[in-house]
Design a protein around this motif. Structure first.
Motif, PDB file in Angstrom:
ATOM      1  N   VAL A  84     -22.372 -50.825  13.982  1.00 17.39           N
ATOM      2  CA  VAL A  84     -23.377 -51.791  14.438  1.00 17.39           C
ATOM      3  C   VAL A  84     -23.033 -53.153  13.834  1.00 17.39           C
ATOM      4  O   VAL A  84     -23.319 -53.423  12.666  1.00 17.39           O
ATOM      5  CB  VAL A  84     -24.800 -51.346  14.049  1.00 17.39           C
ATOM      6  CG1 VAL A  84     -25.826 -52.353  14.577  1.00 17.39           C
ATOM      7  CG2 VAL A  84     -25.090 -49.953  14.591  1.00 17.39           C
ATOM      8  N   THR A  85     -22.426 -53.994  14.621  1.00 12.23           N
ATOM      9  CA  THR A  85     -21.919 -55.280  14.145  1.00 12.23           C
ATOM     10  C   THR A  85     -23.051 -56.290  13.972  1.00 12.23           C
ATOM     11  O   THR A  85     -24.159 -56.121  14.508  1.00 12.23           O
ATOM     12  CB  THR A  85     -20.894 -55.841  15.134  1.00 12.23           C
ATOM     13  OG1 THR A  85     -21.534 -56.007  16.408  1.00 12.23           O
ATOM     14  CG2 THR A  85     -19.719 -54.889  15.290  1.00 12.23           C
ATOM     15  N   ASP A  86     -22.749 -57.352  13.239  1.00  8.83           N
ATOM     16  CA  ASP A  86     -23.736 -58.412  13.025  1.00  8.83           C
ATOM     17  C   ASP A  86     -24.187 -59.037  14.341  1.00  8.83           C
ATOM     18  O   ASP A  86     -25.307 -59.542  14.449  1.00  8.83           O
ATOM     19  CB  ASP A  86     -23.152 -59.501  12.119  1.00  8.83           C
ATOM     20  CG  ASP A  86     -22.933 -59.014  10.694  1.00  8.83           C
ATOM     21  OD1 ASP A  86     -23.594 -58.022  10.316  1.00  8.83           O
ATOM     22  OD2 ASP A  86     -22.123 -59.613   9.972  1.00  8.83           O
ATOM     23  N   GLU A  87     -23.318 -58.998  15.336  1.00  6.88           N
ATOM     24  CA  GLU A  87     -23.617 -59.583  16.640  1.00  6.88           C
ATOM     25  C   GLU A  87     -24.883 -58.981  17.256  1.00  6.88           C
ATOM     26  O   GLU A  87     -25.644 -59.677  17.936  1.00  6.88           O
ATOM     27  CB  GLU A  87     -22.419 -59.354  17.570  1.00  6.88           C
ATOM     28  CG  GLU A  87     -22.605 -59.843  18.991  1.00  6.88           C
ATOM     29  CD  GLU A  87     -21.448 -59.431  19.894  1.00  6.88           C
ATOM     30  OE1 GLU A  87     -21.529 -59.697  21.102  1.00  6.88           O
ATOM     31  OE2 GLU A  87     -20.469 -58.844  19.380  1.00  6.88           O
ATOM     32  N   VAL A  88     -25.106 -57.665  17.033  1.00  5.50           N
ATOM     33  CA  VAL A  88     -26.246 -56.994  17.677  1.00  5.50           C
ATOM     34  C   VAL A  88     -27.247 -56.425  16.678  1.00  5.50           C
ATOM     35  O   VAL A  88     -28.313 -55.956  17.081  1.00  5.50           O
ATOM     36  CB  VAL A  88     -25.759 -55.857  18.609  1.00  5.50           C
ATOM     37  CG1 VAL A  88     -24.857 -56.403  19.697  1.00  5.50           C
ATOM     38  CG2 VAL A  88     -25.047 -54.765  17.811  1.00  5.50           C
ATOM     39  N   LYS A  89     -26.915 -56.450  15.412  1.00  4.75           N
ATOM     40  CA  LYS A  89     -27.751 -55.789  14.417  1.00  4.75           C
ATOM     41  C   LYS A  89     -29.189 -56.304  14.419  1.00  4.75           C
ATOM     42  O   LYS A  89     -30.133 -55.532  14.186  1.00  4.75           O
ATOM     43  CB  LYS A  89     -27.137 -55.954  13.019  1.00  4.75           C
ATOM     44  CG  LYS A  89     -27.851 -55.148  11.937  1.00  4.75           C
ATOM     45  CD  LYS A  89     -27.118 -55.263  10.613  1.00  4.75           C
ATOM     46  CE  LYS A  89     -27.822 -54.456   9.535  1.00  4.75           C
ATOM     47  NZ  LYS A  89     -27.115 -54.545   8.233  1.00  4.75           N
ATOM     48  N   SER A  90     -29.378 -57.592  14.702  1.00  3.43           N
ATOM     49  CA  SER A  90     -30.727 -58.164  14.693  1.00  3.43           C
ATOM     50  C   SER A  90     -31.599 -57.602  15.812  1.00  3.43           C
ATOM     51  O   SER A  90     -32.818 -57.767  15.801  1.00  3.43           O
ATOM     52  CB  SER A  90     -30.655 -59.685  14.817  1.00  3.43           C
ATOM     53  OG  SER A  90     -30.067 -60.060  16.049  1.00  3.43           O
ATOM     54  N   ARG A  91     -30.963 -56.924  16.777  1.00  2.00           N
ATOM     55  CA  ARG A  91     -31.734 -56.324  17.880  1.00  2.00           C
ATOM     56  C   ARG A  91     -31.817 -54.807  17.773  1.00  2.00           C
ATOM     57  O   ARG A  91     -32.085 -54.112  18.746  1.00  2.00           O
ATOM     58  CB  ARG A  91     -31.112 -56.729  19.219  1.00  2.00           C
ATOM     59  CG  ARG A  91     -31.335 -58.203  19.532  1.00  2.00           C
ATOM     60  CD  ARG A  91     -30.820 -58.581  20.907  1.00  2.00           C
ATOM     61  NE  ARG A  91     -29.367 -58.722  20.932  1.00  2.00           N
ATOM     62  CZ  ARG A  91     -28.575 -58.202  21.868  1.00  2.00           C
ATOM     63  NH1 ARG A  91     -29.089 -57.468  22.840  1.00  2.00           N
ATOM     64  NH2 ARG A  91     -27.277 -58.406  21.822  1.00  2.00           N
ATOM     65  N   VAL A  92     -31.567 -54.277  16.579  1.00  2.00           N
ATOM     66  CA  VAL A  92     -31.685 -52.837  16.308  1.00  2.00           C
ATOM     67  C   VAL A  92     -32.781 -52.623  15.271  1.00  2.00           C
ATOM     68  O   VAL A  92     -32.763 -53.238  14.204  1.00  2.00           O
ATOM     69  CB  VAL A  92     -30.348 -52.255  15.795  1.00  2.00           C
ATOM     70  CG1 VAL A  92     -30.512 -50.779  15.460  1.00  2.00           C
ATOM     71  CG2 VAL A  92     -29.247 -52.447  16.831  1.00  2.00           C
ATOM     72  N   ARG A  93     -33.729 -51.753  15.582  1.00  2.00           N
ATOM     73  CA  ARG A  93     -34.819 -51.434  14.658  1.00  2.00           C
ATOM     74  C   ARG A  93     -34.657 -49.987  14.187  1.00  2.00           C
ATOM     75  O   ARG A  93     -34.535 -49.075  15.008  1.00  2.00           O
ATOM     76  CB  ARG A  93     -36.189 -51.592  15.346  1.00  2.00           C
ATOM     77  CG  ARG A  93     -36.434 -52.973  15.952  1.00  2.00           C
ATOM     78  CD  ARG A  93     -36.687 -54.005  14.880  1.00  2.00           C
ATOM     79  NE  ARG A  93     -36.917 -55.324  15.464  1.00  2.00           N
ATOM     80  CZ  ARG A  93     -35.954 -56.228  15.662  1.00  2.00           C
ATOM     81  NH1 ARG A  93     -34.696 -55.950  15.315  1.00  2.00           N
ATOM     82  NH2 ARG A  93     -36.240 -57.395  16.200  1.00  2.00           N
ATOM     83  N   ARG A  94     -34.646 -49.776  12.881  1.00  2.00           N
ATOM     84  CA  ARG A  94     -34.574 -48.429  12.298  1.00  2.00           C
ATOM     85  C   ARG A  94     -35.911 -48.156  11.630  1.00  2.00           C
ATOM     86  O   ARG A  94     -36.221 -48.710  10.575  1.00  2.00           O
ATOM     87  CB  ARG A  94     -33.455 -48.343  11.264  1.00  2.00           C
ATOM     88  CG  ARG A  94     -32.055 -48.429  11.840  1.00  2.00           C
ATOM     89  CD  ARG A  94     -31.571 -49.828  12.076  1.00  2.00           C
ATOM     90  NE  ARG A  94     -31.478 -50.594  10.836  1.00  2.00           N
ATOM     91  CZ  ARG A  94     -31.391 -51.899  10.785  1.00  2.00           C
ATOM     92  NH1 ARG A  94     -31.403 -52.619  11.889  1.00  2.00           N
ATOM     93  NH2 ARG A  94     -31.308 -52.535   9.634  1.00  2.00           N
ATOM     94  N   LEU A  95     -36.732 -47.297  12.237  1.00  2.00           N
ATOM     95  CA  LEU A  95     -38.117 -47.133  11.789  1.00  2.00           C
ATOM     96  C   LEU A  95     -38.309 -46.015  10.770  1.00  2.00           C
ATOM     97  O   LEU A  95     -39.369 -45.910  10.173  1.00  2.00           O
ATOM     98  CB  LEU A  95     -39.030 -46.868  12.996  1.00  2.00           C
ATOM     99  CG  LEU A  95     -39.039 -47.938  14.092  1.00  2.00           C
ATOM    100  CD1 LEU A  95     -40.092 -47.597  15.131  1.00  2.00           C
ATOM    101  CD2 LEU A  95     -39.279 -49.322  13.518  1.00  2.00           C
ATOM    102  N   GLY A  96     -37.320 -45.160  10.583  1.00  2.00           N
ATOM    103  CA  GLY A  96     -37.535 -44.011   9.706  1.00  2.00           C
ATOM    104  C   GLY A  96     -38.474 -43.011  10.364  1.00  2.00           C
ATOM    105  O   GLY A  96     -38.944 -43.196  11.496  1.00  2.00           O
ATOM    106  N   TRP A  97     -38.745 -41.937   9.648  1.00  2.00           N
ATOM    107  CA  TRP A  97     -39.594 -40.874  10.210  1.00  2.00           C
ATOM    108  C   TRP A  97     -41.049 -41.317  10.202  1.00  2.00           C
ATOM    109  O   TRP A  97     -41.569 -41.770   9.197  1.00  2.00           O
ATOM    110  CB  TRP A  97     -39.429 -39.584   9.408  1.00  2.00           C
ATOM    111  CG  TRP A  97     -40.157 -38.435  10.040  1.00  2.00           C
ATOM    112  CD1 TRP A  97     -41.332 -37.892   9.630  1.00  2.00           C
ATOM    113  CD2 TRP A  97     -39.758 -37.699  11.195  1.00  2.00           C
ATOM    114  NE1 TRP A  97     -41.693 -36.854  10.458  1.00  2.00           N
ATOM    115  CE2 TRP A  97     -40.744 -36.719  11.443  1.00  2.00           C
ATOM    116  CE3 TRP A  97     -38.672 -37.780  12.058  1.00  2.00           C
ATOM    117  CZ2 TRP A  97     -40.675 -35.821  12.499  1.00  2.00           C
ATOM    118  CZ3 TRP A  97     -38.602 -36.886  13.118  1.00  2.00           C
ATOM    119  CH2 TRP A  97     -39.588 -35.921  13.325  1.00  2.00           C
TER     120      TRP A  97
END
Length: 600
Positions: free
Chosen positions: A464-477
C-alpha cells in the motif's frame, strides 16, 4: 689566559660533564622507573578494564536470560562456562574448541543444561539458526522439559517456524497424558491447534489422530454409560456453546437462532459452556450474550471453577448428563480441546456437531453425525453429515442507525469499497495489490478494511503505497460491522479466505458483492475457499478463483456506473429477502435430529 685559569676551566668543564653524565644517568633511572610505573599502571588499568567488561557482559547476559537453568551443572563447570556465555551473548566469537569440553560432558542432564544455556546466549546474540540447533539438542536431551518451553517458543517464533512449535506443544501434551495430567494435556493440545492462527495469521487446521486418540484414551475410563432412551413427546438437546467471550461471535449468533426458533413443543433445549461462570461473568461480551439468551427464555449452564480444568470439565459433563439429553450437540468440537474432552466423555447417547468452518476444527471423527451449513466442508467431513442451508436475516430495523461516513473519515461523494472479517482474512498480497490498483485507477474510490489493523498485515507498507494510503481505512475488529455496511457502495469479499455473514449483511443492505468462486474439486482448506455461492450465484458479480483481472474489471464498472451499481445491489437485496429465514435452517436441523435418533 693564565695557565692556572686554563687548568681551572678544564676542571670546571670536566666537573660539568661529570654532573651532566650523572644527571643523565639519574634521569635514565627516573625514566626507567617512570616507564616501569606507567607500564604497570597501564597493565593494571587494562586488567581492570577487562574485568569491568567481563562483569558488564555477565550482567547483560544474566539480565536478558530466558532460560534460568544451570543448577544441573557442577559449580566449577558453571563458573567456567558463564564467561563464555556472556561473550557469546554480547556478540563475540567464541571458538568451538572452548565449548567442546562442556558439550562432551558424560551426563545427559548436564549436556542438556549446557545446550540450553548456549541456545539462550546465541538467541541474545540473534544468531537464530545456531540458537535453534542448540535448543533442539537440549529439548531432546532434557526429555522435553517444560522448563525449556519459553526459550524454545521464542527462538522458533523468531524464525516463524510453526512446525517445530506445534511439535513441541504436541510432545508436551503427550508427555502430560502419560502422567495422567488431563488439564495440561488439554491446554497443550489447544495451543497446538491454534499455532498457525496466532503465529502466521492463518486459519489452518488439520487432524492429528495421535492427539485425538490421546484425549479419547484419557476420557475413556471416566465415561459414564448413557443408554439409549425412548424419545417420547420431546427430544432433549444439550448444546455446547462456543465463543461466549468472543466479540461479535458468529457462532453465538447462530446459537441464538437455535434458541429463538426451536419448536419448544417438540424439543427440550439446554445450553452449556465449557468456560466457567467466573470467566463468562467477568466478560462484558459474555454478559451481553447471557442477557440475549435470557431474553429468549434460556439460562446458560456454566461450570464453577474447581481450580483444575479437568475437574471443572468433569463436573460440567455430570451437569450435562443430569439434563438427560438424547443428543449432545457441539459447536466447534476441535476448536478447543476442552470441548473435545467433553465430547469424548459422551454425556449423551448421541453426540453430534454443527460444522460451521474447517472440518478439522468442527467435525471430530468420534461424532455420530454432523450438520454442515455449506457444501465444501461436508465433502471432507469424516462422519455422517447432512447439508442444511442457513440464511440469517438482517431486517431493516437492525441497521436503522448506520455509522456515518463522517465518523469513518470518508468523503460523502466517495465511492466506498468495503471488506470485513477477522484479520487472518486479510493476508493476501494479491488481494491488497488489486485494491491498490483500483484506488490508483479511480481517484474518488476509498477502501475500508473492517476487522484488521495495519500492524496485522506484515507486508502492508510494501504494497500500500503513499500514493493511495490516505484513502485506505483500517478499522480493526469492531462490533458494529452491520451498521458500517450501509456506508459502503460495494462489498469486496476477502480472498483467498472468503466471508460468510459479511456477504449476507451486505446483501441485506442492498450493497453489491464481488467475490471469487469456490473450487469444490480440491480438498477443503479454510485458507483457500469461499462460501459465496451458498448465498449468491450472480455471474455478473462472481469471478473464477484467483482471476484478479476480471475482479478489477467488475469492480471498476461498479465504481464508475452508479446506476449499474444500484441495480446489482438491489438484485442482491432481493435474493437475500427471497431466501432469508433462519427458522428454515432450524427446521432442517430438527428434521436431521429426528432421523438420527432413529438410526444411530
Amino acid at each position: 689566559m693564565s695557565k692556572l685559569s686554563k687548568i681551572t676551566e678544564t676542571i670546571l668543564k670536566r666537573l660539568s660533564l661529570f654532573h651532566w653524565s650523572q644527571s643523565l644517568r639519574y634521569r635514565r633511572t627516573q625514566l626507567r622507573q617512570l616507564y616501569r610505573t606507567n607500564v604497570s599502571s597501564f597493565w593494571n588499568s587494562t586488567q581492570q578494564l577487562n574485568s569491568d567488561s567481563n562483569f558488564i557482559r555477565k550482567r547483560v547476559w544474566s539480565s536478558n536470560r530466558t532460560y534460568l537453568g544451570g543448577s544441573r551443572l557442577r559449580a566449577e563447570e558453571l563458573s567456567k562456562l558463564e564467561p563464555l556465555l556472556a561473550e557469546i551473548a554480547s556478540g563475540q566469537n567464541v571458538g568451538q574448541e572452548k565449548l567442546l569440553p562442556f558439550l562432551c560432558l558424560e551426563h545427559k542432564a548436564e549436556r542438556a543444561e549446557v545446550n540450553a544455556l548456549l541456545a539462550d546466549a546465541f538467541f541474545q546474540q540473534q544468531s537464530l539458526t545456531q540458537a535453534a540447533n542448540f535448543v533442539k539438542r537440549a529439548w531432546l536431551l532434557s526429555e522435553f522439559s517444560p522448563e525449556l518451553l519459553d526459550l524454545y517458543l521464542k527462538i522458533f517464533t523468531s524464525l516463524n517456524d510453526v512446525d517445530n512449535i506445534r511439535a513441541a506443544y504436541k510432545r508436551l501434551g503427550l508427555e502430560a497424558a502419560k502422567r495422567g495430567d488431563i488439564s495440561a494435556t488439554i491446554q497443550y493440545f489447544t495451543k497446538w491447534q491454534w499455532t498457525y492462527h496466532l503465529l502466521l495469521n492463518l486459519d489452518h487446521y488439520e487432524y492429528d489422530f495421535d492427539i485425538l486418540d490421546c484425549i479419547d484414551n484419557l476420557a475413556g475410563p471416566l465415561r459414564v454409560p448413557m443408554p439409549r432412551k425412548p424419545v417420547g413427546d420431546k427430544i432433549r438437546l444439550a448444546y455446547l456453546l462456543r465463543g461466549m467471550m468472543d466479540t461479535n461471535s458468529n457462532l453465538i449468533q447462530i446459537s441464538l437462532e437455535f434458541a429463538r426458533h426451536h419448536d419448544r413443543s417438540r424439543y427440550d433445549v439446554t445450553f452449556f459452556t465449557a468456560e466457567t461462570e467466573q470467566l463468562v461473568n467477568g466478560s462484558d461480551q459474555g454478559l451481553q450474550y447471557l442477557r440475549a439468551f435470557k431474553e429468549l427464555g434460556y439460562e446458560i449452564q456454566m461450570p464453577s471453577d474447581k481450580g483444575d480444568l479437568a475437574e471443572t470439565l468433569l463436573a460440567q459433563a455430570q451437569s450435562i448428563r443430569e439434563s438427560d439429553p438424547h443428543i449432545f450437540v457441539t459447536s466447534a468440537a476441535l476448536g478447543d480441546f476442552s470441548h473435545y474432552f467433553l465430547a469424548s466423555l459422551r454425556p449423551a447417547p448421541i453426540v453430534m456437531g454443527i460444522v460451521q468452518g474447517p472440518p478439522a476444527q468442527f467435525a471430530a471423527p468420534l461424532l455420530d453425525w454432523c450438520i454442515s451449513w455449506t457444501k465444501h466442508p461436508l465433502l471432507d467431513c469424516p462422519t455422517n453429515c447432512s447439508w442444511v442451508e442457513i440464511k440469517l436475516d438482517y431486517p431493516a430495523e437492525e441497521i436503522a442507525n448506520p455509522v456515518s461516513r463522517k465518523a469513518l473519515d470518508l468523503p460523502e461523494e466517495a465511492c466506498v469499497l468495503l471488506s470485513g472479517g477477522r484479520h487472518v482474512k486479510f493476508q493476501s498480497r494479491e488481494f491488497w495489490q488489486a485494491i491498490v490498483d483500483l484506488l490508483r485507477e479511480h481517484p474518488h474510490a476509498y477502501f475500508v478494511a473492517c476487522g484488521v489493523k495495519e500492524s496485522e498485515v506484515p507486508f502492508f507498507a510494501e504494497v500500500v503505497t503513499d500514493e493511495v494510503k490516505s484513502r485506505v481505512r483500517r478499522l480493526g475488529w469492531r462490533q458494529d460491522f452491520l451498521q458500517i455496511v450501509p456506508s459502503a457502495d460495494i462489498l469486496l469479499d476477502t480472498y483467498p479466505n472468503g466471508g460468510g455473514q459479511t456477504i449476507v449483511q451486505a446483501m441485506a443492505s442492498g450493497v453489491p458483492v464481488v467475490a471469487h468462486r469456490n473450487d469444490f474439486l480440491r480438498l477443503f482448506t479454510q485458507t483457500e475457499w469461499s462460501p459465496v455461492e451458498d448465498f449468491i450465484r450472480d455471474p455478473e458479480l462472481l469471478v473464477e478463483r484467483g482471476d484478479f483481472v476480471r475482479f478489477k474489471e467488475i469492480v471498476s464498472r461498479l465504481i464508475e456506473d452508479e446506476a449499474y451499481r444500484k441495480a446489482l445491489g438491489e438484485r442482491c437485496r432481493e435474493e437475500h429477502v427471497r431466501v432469508a429465514d433462519p427458522s428454515k435452517a432450524i427446521r432442517g436441523c430438527e428434521a436431521v435430529y429426528e432421523r438420527v435418533v432413529k438410526v444411530v
